[in-house]
Design a protein around this motif. Structure first.
Motif, PDB file in Angstrom:
ATOM      1  N   LEU A 160      34.414 -36.890  15.005  1.00  0.00           N
ATOM      2  CA  LEU A 160      35.554 -36.165  14.441  1.00  0.00           C
ATOM      3  C   LEU A 160      35.951 -36.669  13.056  1.00  0.00           C
ATOM      4  N   THR A 161      35.442 -37.825  12.642  1.00  0.00           N
ATOM      5  CA  THR A 161      35.745 -38.315  11.295  1.00  0.00           C
ATOM      6  C   THR A 161      34.798 -37.745  10.245  1.00  0.00           C
ATOM      7  N   THR A 162      33.797 -36.985  10.669  1.00  0.00           N
ATOM      8  CA  THR A 162      32.879 -36.369   9.711  1.00  0.00           C
ATOM      9  C   THR A 162      33.492 -35.086   9.166  1.00  0.00           C
ATOM     10  N   THR A 163      32.836 -34.528   8.175  1.00  0.00           N
ATOM     11  CA  THR A 163      33.319 -33.271   7.593  1.00  0.00           C
ATOM     12  C   THR A 163      33.321 -32.165   8.640  1.00  0.00           C
TER      13      THR A 163
ATOM     14  N   LEU B 164      33.941 -42.833  22.177  1.00  0.00           N
ATOM     15  CA  LEU B 164      33.705 -43.450  20.869  1.00  0.00           C
ATOM     16  C   LEU B 164      32.861 -42.535  19.987  1.00  0.00           C
ATOM     17  N   ALA B 165      31.841 -41.921  20.580  1.00  0.00           N
ATOM     18  CA  ALA B 165      31.002 -40.990  19.822  1.00  0.00           C
ATOM     19  C   ALA B 165      31.834 -39.809  19.343  1.00  0.00           C
ATOM     20  N   GLY B 166      32.734 -39.321  20.182  1.00  0.00           N
ATOM     21  CA  GLY B 166      33.598 -38.214  19.786  1.00  0.00           C
ATOM     22  C   GLY B 166      34.527 -38.581  18.651  1.00  0.00           C
ATOM     23  N   VAL B 167      35.092 -39.786  18.714  1.00  0.00           N
ATOM     24  CA  VAL B 167      35.992 -40.239  17.642  1.00  0.00           C
ATOM     25  C   VAL B 167      35.235 -40.355  16.327  1.00  0.00           C
TER      26      VAL B 167
ATOM     27  N   ALA C 129      32.845 -38.539   1.282  1.00  0.00           N
ATOM     28  CA  ALA C 129      32.919 -38.408   2.735  1.00  0.00           C
ATOM     29  C   ALA C 129      31.617 -37.849   3.282  1.00  0.00           C
ATOM     30  N   SER C 130      31.031 -36.900   2.565  1.00  0.00           N
ATOM     31  CA  SER C 130      29.812 -36.299   3.076  1.00  0.00           C
ATOM     32  C   SER C 130      28.622 -37.242   2.939  1.00  0.00           C
ATOM     33  N   ARG C 131      28.694 -38.228   2.048  1.00  0.00           N
ATOM     34  CA  ARG C 131      27.606 -39.208   1.928  1.00  0.00           C
ATOM     35  C   ARG C 131      27.472 -40.027   3.197  1.00  0.00           C
ATOM     36  N   TYR C 132      28.586 -40.354   3.809  1.00  0.00           N
ATOM     37  CA  TYR C 132      28.566 -41.184   5.008  1.00  0.00           C
ATOM     38  C   TYR C 132      28.423 -40.365   6.288  1.00  0.00           C
ATOM     39  N   ASP C 133      28.445 -39.048   6.178  1.00  0.00           N
ATOM     40  CA  ASP C 133      28.329 -38.212   7.373  1.00  0.00           C
ATOM     41  C   ASP C 133      27.004 -38.446   8.094  1.00  0.00           C
ATOM     42  N   GLY C 134      25.928 -38.590   7.361  1.00  0.00           N
ATOM     43  CA  GLY C 134      24.631 -38.842   7.993  1.00  0.00           C
ATOM     44  C   GLY C 134      24.645 -40.124   8.793  1.00  0.00           C
ATOM     45  N   LEU C 135      25.255 -41.155   8.223  1.00  0.00           N
ATOM     46  CA  LEU C 135      25.361 -42.429   8.929  1.00  0.00           C
ATOM     47  C   LEU C 135      26.239 -42.285  10.173  1.00  0.00           C
ATOM     48  N   LYS C 136      27.328 -41.552  10.037  1.00  0.00           N
ATOM     49  CA  LYS C 136      28.221 -41.348  11.177  1.00  0.00           C
ATOM     50  C   LYS C 136      27.524 -40.580  12.292  1.00  0.00           C
ATOM     51  N   TRP C 137      26.754 -39.539  11.933  1.00  0.00           N
ATOM     52  CA  TRP C 137      26.041 -38.786  12.962  1.00  0.00           C
ATOM     53  C   TRP C 137      24.967 -39.645  13.616  1.00  0.00           C
ATOM     54  N   THR C 138      24.390 -40.569  12.866  1.00  0.00           N
ATOM     55  CA  THR C 138      23.429 -41.503  13.454  1.00  0.00           C
ATOM     56  C   THR C 138      24.127 -42.399  14.470  1.00  0.00           C
ATOM     57  N   VAL C 139      25.323 -42.876  14.127  1.00  0.00           N
ATOM     58  CA  VAL C 139      26.099 -43.697  15.057  1.00  0.00           C
ATOM     59  C   VAL C 139      26.439 -42.889  16.309  1.00  0.00           C
TER      60      VAL C 139
ATOM     61  N   GLY D  38      33.449 -32.536  11.834  1.00  0.00           N
ATOM     62  CA  GLY D  38      34.454 -32.864  12.842  1.00  0.00           C
ATOM     63  C   GLY D  38      35.845 -32.450  12.419  1.00  0.00           C
ATOM     64  N   ARG D  39      36.163 -32.683  11.140  1.00  0.00           N
ATOM     65  CA  ARG D  39      37.481 -32.261  10.641  1.00  0.00           C
ATOM     66  C   ARG D  39      37.587 -30.742  10.642  1.00  0.00           C
ATOM     67  N   GLU D  40      36.483 -30.065  10.318  1.00  0.00           N
ATOM     68  CA  GLU D  40      36.500 -28.599  10.365  1.00  0.00           C
ATOM     69  C   GLU D  40      36.709 -28.110  11.789  1.00  0.00           C
ATOM     70  N   LEU D  41      36.106 -28.801  12.755  1.00  0.00           N
ATOM     71  CA  LEU D  41      36.294 -28.443  14.159  1.00  0.00           C
ATOM     72  C   LEU D  41      37.753 -28.613  14.575  1.00  0.00           C
ATOM     73  N   LEU D  42      38.380 -29.700  14.133  1.00  0.00           N
ATOM     74  CA  LEU D  42      39.798 -29.906  14.447  1.00  0.00           C
ATOM     75  C   LEU D  42      40.669 -28.816  13.838  1.00  0.00           C
ATOM     76  N   GLU D  43      40.374 -28.430  12.610  1.00  0.00           N
ATOM     77  CA  GLU D  43      41.137 -27.354  11.965  1.00  0.00           C
ATOM     78  C   GLU D  43      40.949 -26.039  12.718  1.00  0.00           C
ATOM     79  N   LEU D  44      39.728 -25.778  13.159  1.00  0.00           N
ATOM     80  CA  LEU D  44      39.459 -24.572  13.940  1.00  0.00           C
ATOM     81  C   LEU D  44      40.257 -24.590  15.244  1.00  0.00           C
ATOM     82  N   ALA D  45      40.296 -25.737  15.899  1.00  0.00           N
ATOM     83  CA  ALA D  45      41.037 -25.853  17.160  1.00  0.00           C
ATOM     84  C   ALA D  45      42.532 -25.644  16.927  1.00  0.00           C
ATOM     85  N   ARG D  46      43.052 -26.208  15.848  1.00  0.00           N
ATOM     86  CA  ARG D  46      44.475 -26.015  15.540  1.00  0.00           C
ATOM     87  C   ARG D  46      44.778 -24.547  15.251  1.00  0.00           C
TER      88      ARG D  46
END
Length: 122
Positions: free
Chosen positions: A58-61, A52-55, A9-19, A63-71
């Motif tokens: 939130l699929t990055t590492t 779309l950028a937010g979605v 998951a963290s390998r694709y995080d850079g690509l996701k942040w670029t998107v 982003g998931r940590e942010l969702l857990e923090l919010a919960r």
């Protein structure tokens, strides 16, 4: 096995942040480029691209940590014992009186120092 999945998951995080960055830049540049179009369409375009950028974000590492923090924050807010209306009014009144007293004292000190300086300067 779980650790391997996190590495994937963290390998694709850079690509996701670029998107995410490309989507946000496209929203800003598109809003500027289409400045002659109606404001409604430009706002809708920016909102859609940022959503779309937010979605994607939130699929990055992170982003998931942010969702857990919010919960977790939401659960903590539900556990808070909020003051009653009477306690809120009393506390607000105490703060207002304290601010007024400190303001009065500072005004008095300023006035006395002003008179003293006027006496020294002439």
């Amino acid at each position: 096995m779980k650790q391997n999945a996190e590495v994937q998951a963290s390998r694709y995080d850079g690509l996701k942040w670029t998107v995410v960055t490309v989507l946000v830049v496209a929203a800003v540049v598109g809003n500027s480029y289409f400045s002659d179009q109606a404001m409604l369409y430009r706002v809708l375009g920016v909102v859609v691209l940022c959503a779309l950028a937010g979605v994607v974000g939130l699929t990055t590492t992170k982003g998931r940590e942010l969702l857990e923090l919010a919960r977790g924050a939401r659960k903590e807010i539900q556990r808070v014992v909020w003051p009653s209306r009477q306690e809120t009014i009393q506390t607000t009144a105490i703060v207002l009186v304290a601010v007024a007293l400190v303001g009065l004292m500072l005004w008095l000190i300023d006035t006395l120092l002003g008179w003293a300086m006027s006496g020294v300067i002439g």
